[in-house]
Design a protein around this motif. Structure first.
Motif, PDB file in Angstrom:
ATOM      1  N   LYS A 225     113.750  54.340  70.686  1.00  0.00           N
ATOM      2  CA  LYS A 225     114.838  54.853  72.079  1.00  0.00           C
ATOM      3  C   LYS A 225     115.091  56.668  71.785  1.00  0.00           C
ATOM      4  O   LYS A 225     115.414  56.936  70.697  1.00  0.00           O
ATOM      5  CB  LYS A 225     116.132  54.121  72.101  1.00  0.00           C
ATOM      6  CG  LYS A 225     116.422  54.780  73.982  1.00  0.00           C
ATOM      7  CD  LYS A 225     117.886  53.946  74.308  1.00  0.00           C
ATOM      8  CE  LYS A 225     118.490  54.809  75.534  1.00  0.00           C
ATOM      9  NZ  LYS A 225     119.588  54.188  75.307  1.00  0.00           N
TER      10      LYS A 225
ATOM     11  N   TRP B  78     108.871  48.917  77.493  1.00  0.00           N
ATOM     12  CA  TRP B  78     108.708  50.740  77.542  1.00  0.00           C
ATOM     13  C   TRP B  78     107.698  50.975  79.293  1.00  0.00           C
ATOM     14  O   TRP B  78     107.158  52.149  79.401  1.00  0.00           O
ATOM     15  CB  TRP B  78     108.180  50.716  76.542  1.00  0.00           C
ATOM     16  CG  TRP B  78     107.209  52.386  75.936  1.00  0.00           C
ATOM     17  CD1 TRP B  78     108.244  53.165  76.279  1.00  0.00           C
ATOM     18  CD2 TRP B  78     106.323  52.623  75.473  1.00  0.00           C
ATOM     19  NE1 TRP B  78     107.453  54.527  76.515  1.00  0.00           N
ATOM     20  CE2 TRP B  78     105.949  54.066  76.088  1.00  0.00           C
ATOM     21  CE3 TRP B  78     105.234  51.488  75.256  1.00  0.00           C
ATOM     22  CZ2 TRP B  78     105.300  54.373  75.131  1.00  0.00           C
ATOM     23  CZ3 TRP B  78     104.279  52.208  75.001  1.00  0.00           C
ATOM     24  CH2 TRP B  78     103.961  53.895  75.157  1.00  0.00           C
TER      25      TRP B  78
ATOM     26  N   SER C  50     119.522  58.255  69.636  1.00  0.00           N
ATOM     27  CA  SER C  50     118.230  57.460  69.579  1.00  0.00           C
ATOM     28  C   SER C  50     118.399  56.031  68.513  1.00  0.00           C
ATOM     29  O   SER C  50     119.584  55.703  68.273  1.00  0.00           O
ATOM     30  CB  SER C  50     117.187  58.227  69.027  1.00  0.00           C
ATOM     31  OG  SER C  50     117.376  59.498  69.687  1.00  0.00           O
TER      32      SER C  50
ATOM     33  N   LYS D 143     114.663  60.400  71.480  1.00  0.00           N
ATOM     34  CA  LYS D 143     113.611  61.500  70.884  1.00  0.00           C
ATOM     35  C   LYS D 143     114.098  62.874  69.475  1.00  0.00           C
ATOM     36  O   LYS D 143     115.167  62.650  69.197  1.00  0.00           O
ATOM     37  CB  LYS D 143     113.417  62.673  72.101  1.00  0.00           C
ATOM     38  CG  LYS D 143     112.515  62.525  73.317  1.00  0.00           C
ATOM     39  CD  LYS D 143     112.986  63.532  74.272  1.00  0.00           C
ATOM     40  CE  LYS D 143     112.994  63.261  76.063  1.00  0.00           C
ATOM     41  NZ  LYS D 143     113.718  61.993  75.998  1.00  0.00           N
TER      42      LYS D 143
ATOM     43  N   SER E 189     108.681  61.313  71.331  1.00  0.00           N
ATOM     44  CA  SER E 189     109.418  60.458  72.053  1.00  0.00           C
ATOM     45  C   SER E 189     109.751  58.515  71.697  1.00  0.00           C
ATOM     46  O   SER E 189     108.486  58.481  71.026  1.00  0.00           O
ATOM     47  CB  SER E 189     109.417  60.959  73.025  1.00  0.00           C
ATOM     48  OG  SER E 189     107.975  60.698  73.371  1.00  0.00           O
ATOM     49  N   GLN E 190     109.853  58.079  72.583  1.00  0.00           N
ATOM     50  CA  GLN E 190     109.851  56.647  72.225  1.00  0.00           C
ATOM     51  C   GLN E 190     108.539  56.070  72.293  1.00  0.00           C
ATOM     52  O   GLN E 190     107.543  56.235  73.091  1.00  0.00           O
ATOM     53  CB  GLN E 190     110.571  56.328  73.782  1.00  0.00           C
ATOM     54  CG  GLN E 190     110.527  54.429  73.272  1.00  0.00           C
ATOM     55  CD  GLN E 190     111.237  54.315  75.305  1.00  0.00           C
ATOM     56  OE1 GLN E 190     111.658  54.766  75.947  1.00  0.00           O
ATOM     57  NE2 GLN E 190     111.611  52.761  75.837  1.00  0.00           N
TER      58      GLN E 190
ATOM     59  N   SER F 220     101.875  56.654  69.922  1.00  0.00           N
ATOM     60  CA  SER F 220     102.608  55.077  70.782  1.00  0.00           C
ATOM     61  C   SER F 220     101.099  53.849  71.278  1.00  0.00           C
ATOM     62  O   SER F 220     101.409  52.789  70.982  1.00  0.00           O
ATOM     63  CB  SER F 220     103.035  55.858  72.402  1.00  0.00           C
ATOM     64  OG  SER F 220     102.167  56.158  73.111  1.00  0.00           O
TER      65      SER F 220
END
Length: 254
Positions: A80, A8, A127, A82, A101-102, A36
């Motif tokens: 993966k 990522w 996703s 959204k 998101s990711q 994240s």
């Protein structure tokens, strides 16, 4: 076994090199928050306990992840794709609160507060999500002061973002709300590039309207105006912004 964030960071860095950064020309942090980076503070042992033994589950576009009012049994990490977080009013219309998101967590508010889910979540594209039982999440949260501190910081920033969103709906014009929503989505889709290396926003007009707090008809009309001004291009539900500076001017964020 699926490692949720494998590759990522590398993908993210490559995207930054290929697309125009928004930093310095728009205060995106006022509208965007992300969990994240929280995983980065975990030790290898803590990370393995929290993440590595979880298996990613596939969700098709539009599939509900959890519903408002349900008692949570854990949190989710977006491997993966959204996910939209939303509430439904008495007439059945959705108001999208946020798009995750990711690499981001969802569903942690209810676990931390020991309450039912305050909103619903559904995918806006195909996703993969990793489910983390609340017992595992709370154990790592208790054992890692740094992880706990980062989570608290993320929650504090999230409050600021949601306060700004309330201000947008109560004080901004339709074109300003749509422009800010598009700038926000550009940030969320910055790893999704077309063949020319442009950020490709792939969202339905209904979801875009529910995010901006506008009628779908108004969104379609305003997108046409922005297209005529050379600010963006569309192809079906796909949108790419060709003149970010002009869109920022239209947002009137100052």
């Amino acid at each position: 076994m699926l490692c949720p964030v494998e590759g990522w960071g590398k993908q993210k860095n490559m995207s930054y090199l290929r697309v125009m950064s928004i930093a310095g020309i728009f205060p995106i942090d006022k509208w965007n928050f992300s969990t994240s980076a929280i995983l980065n503070v975990l030790t290898e042992k803590e990370y393995d306990f929290l993440i590595s033994r979880q298996i990613g589950q596939k969700y098709v576009k539009g599939e509900v992840v959890f519903r408002e009012g349900v008692v949570p049994s854990g949190i989710y990490l977006i491997v993966k794709g959204k996910v939209k977080k939303y509430k439904v009013d008495h007439s059945g219309r959705e108001q999208i609160i946020y798009v995750a998101s990711q690499g981001e967590f969802i569903g942690y508010h209810a676990v931390l507060a020991e309450e039912r889910y305050p909103d619903s979540a559904a995918t806006i594209e195909d996703s993969v999500l990793s489910f983390i039982p609340k017992e595992d999440f709370l154990q790592v949260l208790t054992s890692s002061p740094l992880f706990s501190s980062r989570m608290l910081k993320a929650l504090s920033h999230e409050f600021t973002v949601l306060a700004n969103n309330i201000s947008v709906f109560s004080q901004r014009s339709a074109i300003e709300r749509l422009s800010i929503s598009l700038i926000f989505l550009r940030e969320k889709y910055k790893n999704d590039l077309n063949a020319e290396g442009e950020i490709l926003i792939n969202i339905s007009r209904t979801d875009l309207a529910n995010l901006a707090g506008l009628a779908k008809e108004n969104v379609i009309r305003l997108l046409k105006e922005l297209k005529e001004e050379g600010i963006l291009h569309t192809d079906g539900r796909k949108i790419w912004i060709s003149n970010l500076e002009k869109l920022i001017v239209r947002s009137n964020y100052r």
